[in-house]
Design a protein around this motif. Structure first.
Motif, PDB file in Angstrom:
ATOM      1  N   PRO A   1       0.827  -1.206   0.000  1.00 44.50           N
ATOM      2  CA  PRO A   1       0.000   0.000   0.000  1.00 44.50           C
ATOM      3  C   PRO A   1       0.865   1.261   0.000  1.00 44.50           C
ATOM      4  O   PRO A   1       1.921   1.309   0.632  1.00 44.50           O
ATOM      5  CB  PRO A   1      -0.785  -0.111   1.308  1.00 44.50           C
ATOM      6  N   THR A   2       0.416   2.259  -0.741  1.00 46.16           N
ATOM      7  CA  THR A   2       1.146   3.517  -0.821  1.00 46.16           C
ATOM      8  C   THR A   2       0.385   4.594  -0.065  1.00 46.16           C
ATOM      9  O   THR A   2      -0.818   4.780  -0.276  1.00 46.16           O
ATOM     10  CB  THR A   2       1.320   3.948  -2.286  1.00 46.16           C
ATOM     11  N   GLY A   3       1.078   5.309   0.792  1.00 50.56           N
ATOM     12  CA  GLY A   3       0.444   6.372   1.546  1.00 50.56           C
ATOM     13  C   GLY A   3       0.260   7.625   0.705  1.00 50.56           C
ATOM     14  O   GLY A   3       0.946   7.826  -0.295  1.00 50.56           O
ATOM     15  N   VAL A   4      -0.685   8.452   1.110  1.00 50.47           N
ATOM     16  CA  VAL A   4      -0.923   9.748   0.480  1.00 50.47           C
ATOM     17  C   VAL A   4      -0.957  10.795   1.585  1.00 50.47           C
ATOM     18  O   VAL A   4      -1.184  10.476   2.752  1.00 50.47           O
ATOM     19  CB  VAL A   4      -2.250   9.766  -0.310  1.00 50.47           C
ATOM     20  N   PRO A   5      -0.708  12.059   1.261  1.00 51.59           N
ATOM     21  CA  PRO A   5      -0.702  13.087   2.303  1.00 51.59           C
ATOM     22  C   PRO A   5      -2.082  13.299   2.930  1.00 51.59           C
ATOM     23  O   PRO A   5      -3.106  13.172   2.260  1.00 51.59           O
ATOM     24  CB  PRO A   5      -0.249  14.347   1.558  1.00 51.59           C
TER      25      PRO A   5
ATOM     26  N   ALA B   1     -10.394  19.016   5.728  1.00 49.82           N
ATOM     27  CA  ALA B   1      -9.439  17.968   6.093  1.00 49.82           C
ATOM     28  C   ALA B   1      -9.566  16.890   5.037  1.00 49.82           C
ATOM     29  O   ALA B   1     -10.656  16.327   4.849  1.00 49.82           O
ATOM     30  CB  ALA B   1      -9.748  17.405   7.475  1.00 49.82           C
ATOM     31  N   THR B   2      -8.483  16.621   4.319  1.00 50.05           N
ATOM     32  CA  THR B   2      -8.550  15.700   3.189  1.00 50.05           C
ATOM     33  C   THR B   2      -7.459  14.649   3.242  1.00 50.05           C
ATOM     34  O   THR B   2      -6.425  14.827   3.895  1.00 50.05           O
ATOM     35  CB  THR B   2      -8.433  16.458   1.851  1.00 50.05           C
TER      36      THR B   2
ATOM     37  N   THR C   1       0.240  19.459   7.198  1.00 53.91           N
ATOM     38  CA  THR C   1       0.217  18.319   6.288  1.00 53.91           C
ATOM     39  C   THR C   1       0.995  17.160   6.891  1.00 53.91           C
ATOM     40  O   THR C   1       2.063  17.354   7.475  1.00 53.91           O
ATOM     41  CB  THR C   1       0.827  18.690   4.917  1.00 53.91           C
ATOM     42  N   VAL C   2       0.445  15.966   6.759  1.00 54.99           N
ATOM     43  CA  VAL C   2       1.102  14.739   7.225  1.00 54.99           C
ATOM     44  C   VAL C   2       1.579  13.991   5.983  1.00 54.99           C
ATOM     45  O   VAL C   2       0.768  13.625   5.128  1.00 54.99           O
ATOM     46  CB  VAL C   2       0.130  13.861   8.037  1.00 54.99           C
ATOM     47  N   GLU C   3       2.884  13.774   5.892  1.00 53.65           N
ATOM     48  CA  GLU C   3       3.469  13.164   4.698  1.00 53.65           C
ATOM     49  C   GLU C   3       3.616  11.642   4.831  1.00 53.65           C
ATOM     50  O   GLU C   3       3.793  11.129   5.936  1.00 53.65           O
ATOM     51  CB  GLU C   3       4.844  13.770   4.417  1.00 53.65           C
ATOM     52  N   PRO C   4       3.559  10.927   3.704  1.00 61.04           N
ATOM     53  CA  PRO C   4       3.769   9.481   3.724  1.00 61.04           C
ATOM     54  C   PRO C   4       5.203   9.133   4.134  1.00 61.04           C
ATOM     55  O   PRO C   4       6.119   9.937   3.994  1.00 61.04           O
ATOM     56  CB  PRO C   4       3.521   9.065   2.264  1.00 61.04           C
TER      57      PRO C   4
END
Length: 301
Positions: free
Chosen positions: A2-6, A63-64, A28-31
């Motif tokens: 699985p790949t994270g997204v911001p 919030a996205t 922002t929370v980064e992968p």
């Protein structure tokens, strides 16, 4: 894999009548990193996470997840895994049955149920009724639910609460593993000591407002105290010299703690007074002191 997204909070605000629970929150929370979302109880952390997950409507802002609101995600449970502190379970249902219900509702492969239980160390207790679980076991079950869809984004609210020392050590390493796999990991806590061994970034809020954001190391630097410890074989003479120079100081066990002066200035005062100095160095605030300075004395450690 699985790949994270911001995860992005942009001007997020929530008011309950005249009370602003969250005010203009942006970060922002980064992968690939573990981000600690910190603040005292009542700071607005859970409200912020509930807005992220579509459980509470914001007054303004957004919030996205990867630029998309949670409710608009095509496959929420395989995109975002969430475990909120107030998670509840049917006491008469087994852990395995609990996760089977979630898997069916989310159209997730039922084989993921036993995989998730194994990951969090509950395989042995999979058929035990949740009503007999300890708080720590319930925390693990909540985490299993978050991992059920093998998501690229993890949002965990107070995941360490109730765990024993072995469980705390395990989850710290597990969070690091999730981030190393490229996932986005956001972990909330009111206890800095719980997360400081596992997070890369910290976002700190107090009274619903952002007060600090950056690497964990920056928290120590920002909160560093302008104090110097100096000592002498003749401490009384050194104190008299500092008094004559109108320096602000206090006597501590390790020596004399001087505020507002640089080490070179203190060394010069001692030299002019003919006082021998046996030690002279800066004193830094610890991370916990820095945290308290940011959130106020009511903050939890």
């Amino acid at each position: 894999m699985p790949t994270g997204v911001p995860i992005e909070f942009a001007g997020l605000t929530k008011r309950f009548g005249p009370v602003a629970a969250v005010s203009d929150l942006s970060f922002t929370v980064e992968p690939g990193r573990v981000t600690g979302f910190l603040g005292p109880n009542g700071a607005g952390k859970t409200t912020s996470l509930r807005m992220l997950l579509g459980l509470v409507a914001p007054t303004s802002g957004s919030a996205t997840i990867g630029g998309t609101r949670y409710r608009d995600l095509a496959s929420p449970l395989t995109t975002v895994g969430a475990a909120l502190e107030a998670a509840s379970f049917h006491p008469g249902r087994s852990a395995r049955d609990h996760l089977r219900v979630y898997a069916q509702a989310g159209r997730i492969d039922p084989q993921r149920v036993d995989i998730a239980l194994g990951i969090v160390g509950l395989s042995e207790y999979a058929n035990r009724r949740v009503g007999g679980y300890s708080l720590g076991m319930r925390q693990r079950l909540g985490l299993a639910g978050a991992l059920l869809g093998d998501p690229g984004v993890l949002v965990l609210d107070e995941p360490i609460n109730g765990l024993d020392p072995e469980g705390i050590k395990w989850i710290r390493g597990f969070l690091r593993t999730l981030a190393a796999e490229g996932r986005t990991v956001l972990v909330s806590s009111h206890l800095l000591s719980e997360v400081q061994q596992s997070v890369d970034e910290v976002v700190i809020i107090a009274r619903g407002t952002l007060v600090h954001r950056g690497p964990l190391s920056s928290l120590e630097i920002e909160g560093a105290a302008t104090k110097v410890i100096v000592d002498s074989p003749n401490r009384e003479a050194l104190a008299a010299a500092l008094t004559a120079a109108s320096a602000s100081f206090e006597i501590a066990r390790a020596g004399i703690l001087v505020s507002g002066l640089e080490p070179a200035e203190i060394g010069h005062i001692a030299f002019v007074a003919g006082v021998e100095v046996s030690s002279l160095h800066r004193q830094k605030s610890g991370l916990e002191d820095s945290f308290l300075a940011l959130v106020g004395e009511g903050g939890s450690l």
